[in-house]
Design a protein around this motif. Structure first.
Motif, PDB file in Angstrom:
ATOM      1  N   SER A 137       0.846  -1.189   0.000  1.00 13.55           N
ATOM      2  CA  SER A 137       0.000   0.000   0.000  1.00 13.55           C
ATOM      3  C   SER A 137       0.875   1.229   0.000  1.00 13.55           C
ATOM      4  O   SER A 137       1.931   1.247   0.609  1.00 13.55           O
ATOM      5  CB  SER A 137      -0.902   0.015   1.245  1.00 13.55           C
ATOM      6  OG  SER A 137      -1.568   1.246   1.342  1.00 13.55           O
ATOM      7  N   GLY A 138       0.422   2.259  -0.679  1.00 12.91           N
ATOM      8  CA  GLY A 138       1.214   3.480  -0.751  1.00 12.91           C
ATOM      9  C   GLY A 138       0.796   4.542   0.232  1.00 12.91           C
ATOM     10  O   GLY A 138       1.314   5.636   0.209  1.00 12.91           O
ATOM     11  N   VAL A 168      -0.375  -9.688  -1.430  1.00 15.84           N
ATOM     12  CA  VAL A 168      -1.576  -8.885  -1.657  1.00 15.84           C
ATOM     13  C   VAL A 168      -1.186  -7.472  -2.085  1.00 15.84           C
ATOM     14  O   VAL A 168      -0.372  -6.818  -1.441  1.00 15.84           O
ATOM     15  CB  VAL A 168      -2.432  -8.808  -0.375  1.00 15.84           C
ATOM     16  CG1 VAL A 168      -3.735  -8.066  -0.649  1.00 15.84           C
ATOM     17  CG2 VAL A 168      -2.709 -10.207   0.160  1.00 15.84           C
ATOM     18  N   THR A 169      -1.766  -7.011  -3.193  1.00 10.80           N
ATOM     19  CA  THR A 169      -1.534  -5.649  -3.644  1.00 10.80           C
ATOM     20  C   THR A 169      -2.873  -4.980  -3.930  1.00 10.80           C
ATOM     21  O   THR A 169      -3.917  -5.538  -3.604  1.00 10.80           O
ATOM     22  CB  THR A 169      -0.603  -5.624  -4.873  1.00 10.80           C
ATOM     23  OG1 THR A 169      -0.247  -4.280  -5.182  1.00 10.80           O
ATOM     24  CG2 THR A 169      -1.242  -6.288  -6.075  1.00 10.80           C
ATOM     25  N   VAL A 170      -2.861  -3.783  -4.533  1.00  7.92           N
ATOM     26  CA  VAL A 170      -4.068  -2.961  -4.527  1.00  7.92           C
ATOM     27  C   VAL A 170      -4.912  -3.029  -5.791  1.00  7.92           C
ATOM     28  O   VAL A 170      -6.054  -2.586  -5.781  1.00  7.92           O
ATOM     29  CB  VAL A 170      -3.718  -1.486  -4.232  1.00  7.92           C
ATOM     30  CG1 VAL A 170      -3.161  -1.341  -2.832  1.00  7.92           C
ATOM     31  CG2 VAL A 170      -2.748  -0.944  -5.278  1.00  7.92           C
ATOM     32  N   ASN A 171      -4.375  -3.530  -6.902  1.00  9.22           N
ATOM     33  CA  ASN A 171      -5.202  -3.619  -8.108  1.00  9.22           C
ATOM     34  C   ASN A 171      -4.733  -4.769  -8.996  1.00  9.22           C
ATOM     35  O   ASN A 171      -3.643  -5.312  -8.821  1.00  9.22           O
ATOM     36  CB  ASN A 171      -5.213  -2.291  -8.889  1.00  9.22           C
ATOM     37  CG  ASN A 171      -3.816  -1.860  -9.337  1.00  9.22           C
ATOM     38  OD1 ASN A 171      -3.093  -2.619  -9.968  1.00  9.22           O
ATOM     39  ND2 ASN A 171      -3.448  -0.626  -9.006  1.00  9.22           N
ATOM     40  N   ASP A 172      -5.592  -5.127  -9.949  1.00  8.66           N
ATOM     41  CA  ASP A 172      -5.325  -6.272 -10.819  1.00  8.66           C
ATOM     42  C   ASP A 172      -4.049  -6.092 -11.633  1.00  8.66           C
ATOM     43  O   ASP A 172      -3.304  -7.047 -11.863  1.00  8.66           O
ATOM     44  CB  ASP A 172      -6.494  -6.503 -11.775  1.00  8.66           C
ATOM     45  CG  ASP A 172      -7.604  -7.346 -11.155  1.00  8.66           C
ATOM     46  OD1 ASP A 172      -7.462  -7.724  -9.972  1.00  8.66           O
ATOM     47  OD2 ASP A 172      -8.605  -7.620 -11.834  1.00  8.66           O
ATOM     48  N   TYR A 203      -0.532 -14.306  -6.022  1.00  7.35           N
ATOM     49  CA  TYR A 203      -0.679 -12.849  -6.097  1.00  7.35           C
ATOM     50  C   TYR A 203      -2.161 -12.521  -6.218  1.00  7.35           C
ATOM     51  O   TYR A 203      -2.872 -13.079  -7.059  1.00  7.35           O
ATOM     52  CB  TYR A 203       0.092 -12.294  -7.297  1.00  7.35           C
ATOM     53  CG  TYR A 203       1.579 -12.244  -7.069  1.00  7.35           C
ATOM     54  CD1 TYR A 203       2.202 -11.087  -6.596  1.00  7.35           C
ATOM     55  CD2 TYR A 203       2.369 -13.362  -7.298  1.00  7.35           C
ATOM     56  CE1 TYR A 203       3.566 -11.045  -6.365  1.00  7.35           C
ATOM     57  CE2 TYR A 203       3.735 -13.338  -7.076  1.00  7.35           C
ATOM     58  CZ  TYR A 203       4.329 -12.176  -6.607  1.00  7.35           C
ATOM     59  OH  TYR A 203       5.670 -12.138  -6.377  1.00  7.35           O
ATOM     60  N   VAL A 204      -2.637 -11.614  -5.374  1.00  4.10           N
ATOM     61  CA  VAL A 204      -4.062 -11.311  -5.311  1.00  4.10           C
ATOM     62  C   VAL A 204      -4.243  -9.882  -4.823  1.00  4.10           C
ATOM     63  O   VAL A 204      -3.387  -9.339  -4.118  1.00  4.10           O
ATOM     64  CB  VAL A 204      -4.779 -12.314  -4.372  1.00  4.10           C
ATOM     65  CG1 VAL A 204      -4.203 -12.247  -2.960  1.00  4.10           C
ATOM     66  CG2 VAL A 204      -6.288 -12.086  -4.335  1.00  4.10           C
ATOM     67  N   THR A 205      -5.348  -9.248  -5.215  1.00  5.83           N
ATOM     68  CA  THR A 205      -5.632  -7.905  -4.719  1.00  5.83           C
ATOM     69  C   THR A 205      -6.380  -7.993  -3.393  1.00  5.83           C
ATOM     70  O   THR A 205      -7.051  -8.989  -3.110  1.00  5.83           O
ATOM     71  CB  THR A 205      -6.484  -7.106  -5.721  1.00  5.83           C
ATOM     72  OG1 THR A 205      -7.765  -7.717  -5.830  1.00  5.83           O
ATOM     73  CG2 THR A 205      -5.816  -7.059  -7.089  1.00  5.83           C
ATOM     74  N   ASN A 206      -6.299  -6.916  -2.616  1.00  4.22           N
ATOM     75  CA  ASN A 206      -6.998  -6.907  -1.329  1.00  4.22           C
ATOM     76  C   ASN A 206      -8.505  -7.047  -1.513  1.00  4.22           C
ATOM     77  O   ASN A 206      -9.178  -7.722  -0.732  1.00  4.22           O
ATOM     78  CB  ASN A 206      -6.650  -5.639  -0.534  1.00  4.22           C
ATOM     79  CG  ASN A 206      -6.808  -4.376  -1.357  1.00  4.22           C
ATOM     80  OD1 ASN A 206      -7.166  -4.411  -2.527  1.00  4.22           O
ATOM     81  ND2 ASN A 206      -6.532  -3.241  -0.734  1.00  4.22           N
TER      82      ASN A 206
END
Length: 261
Positions: free
Chosen positions: A44-45, A194-198, A241-244
């Motif tokens: 997350s930024g 986990v990251t924030v977008n596809d 790898y998946v988005t939140n």
């Protein structure tokens, strides 16, 4: 009545209970009682001055890495104390570099099988960390042409401990995450990054995901338009790898599902 997402069990229940959760920066989601992956990494930024989750009251330690990552925090913290804390571990990893570099590609891949066997026999991941990080560093050099810096090794160790490593944009979060992800995947319980977008999930899976694939691990990806069968298959990979948002919605779908009469 909601239908099953899969015939045998909900998607997320293929993963065993978490031993720890690791987060980048201030992304601290609500902790629930569902069965989670063995370990998760979140990107997350957002900036934050609070280091405590209001929902849990649990203090999450933030490590300033300094050096390459210097100036992360306002104030006098240069990260020197963190570097000193992990200096011995970094030295242990660096001592293995010459030996690891002399291995052929097949011999380097065999290291994954050997480390998995040792983990399954009860050896702790902490004791496997120097060899695992040395293997990932060498694989990264061969596959990506990138050699993780010592400070990035420290970032990986901070994450493995369940603490927060704050890094600015461009300082290598994506590459750093591969180190503890590979290590924790050796236990066979699955790792979620986990990251924030596809886009970011797909990019990271396709780019740095080459490293664990090269080393013999299965790397999966969850995207918005996937079917439940595709999701189940990808959640069963060593590293996913998946988005939140997708992770959250899959959790909700699993808990809304009812068993067939």
């Amino acid at each position: 009545m909601a239908a099953h997402l899969c015939d045998s069990s909900p998607l997320l229940n293929h993963c065993r209970p978490a031993l720890s959760h690791l987060y980048w920066k201030s992304f601290i989601p609500n902790r629930t009682n569902y069965q989670k992956p063995h370990v998760g990494f979140s990107f997350s930024g957002a900036k934050t001055s609070k280091k405590t989750s209001n929902r849990t009251g649990r203090m999450l330690v933030t490590a300033s890495l300094g050096g390459l990552l210097g100036g992360i925090f306002k104030g006098t913290d240069t990260g020197e104390s963190t570097r000193q804390q992990y200096a011995a571990a970094v030295d242990n990893i660096n001592r293995l570099e010459a030996e690891t570099s002399s291995l052929t590609d097949s011999q380097l891949r065999e290291k994954t099988c050997l480390l998995k066997e040792r983990a399954q026999q009860g050896e702790s991941l902490d004791s496997l960390l120097p060899e695992a990080f040395a293997v990932v560093r060498e694989a990264s050099k061969r596959v990506l042409g990138l050699r993780p810096f010592d400070v990035q090794l420290i970032g990986g160790m901070v994450l493995h401990k369940g603490e927060i490593a704050e890094m600015r944009t461009g300082e290598g979060k994506t590459l750093v995450a591969i180190l503890p992800a590979y290590l924790n995947a050796l236990g066979g319980k699955g790792v979620h990054v986990v990251t924030v977008n596809d886009y970011l999930a797909r990019r990271d899976c396709e780019w740095v995901g080459q490293v664990p694939r090269f080393l013999g691990l299965k790397v999966g990806l969850i995207q918005q338009n996937m079917t439940s069968e595709q999701r189940r298959e990808n959640y069963l990979c060593d590293i996913t790898y998946v988005t939140n948002s997708e992770l959250g919605f899959d959790y909700l779908r699993d808990n809304l599902a009812t068993e067939k009469c």
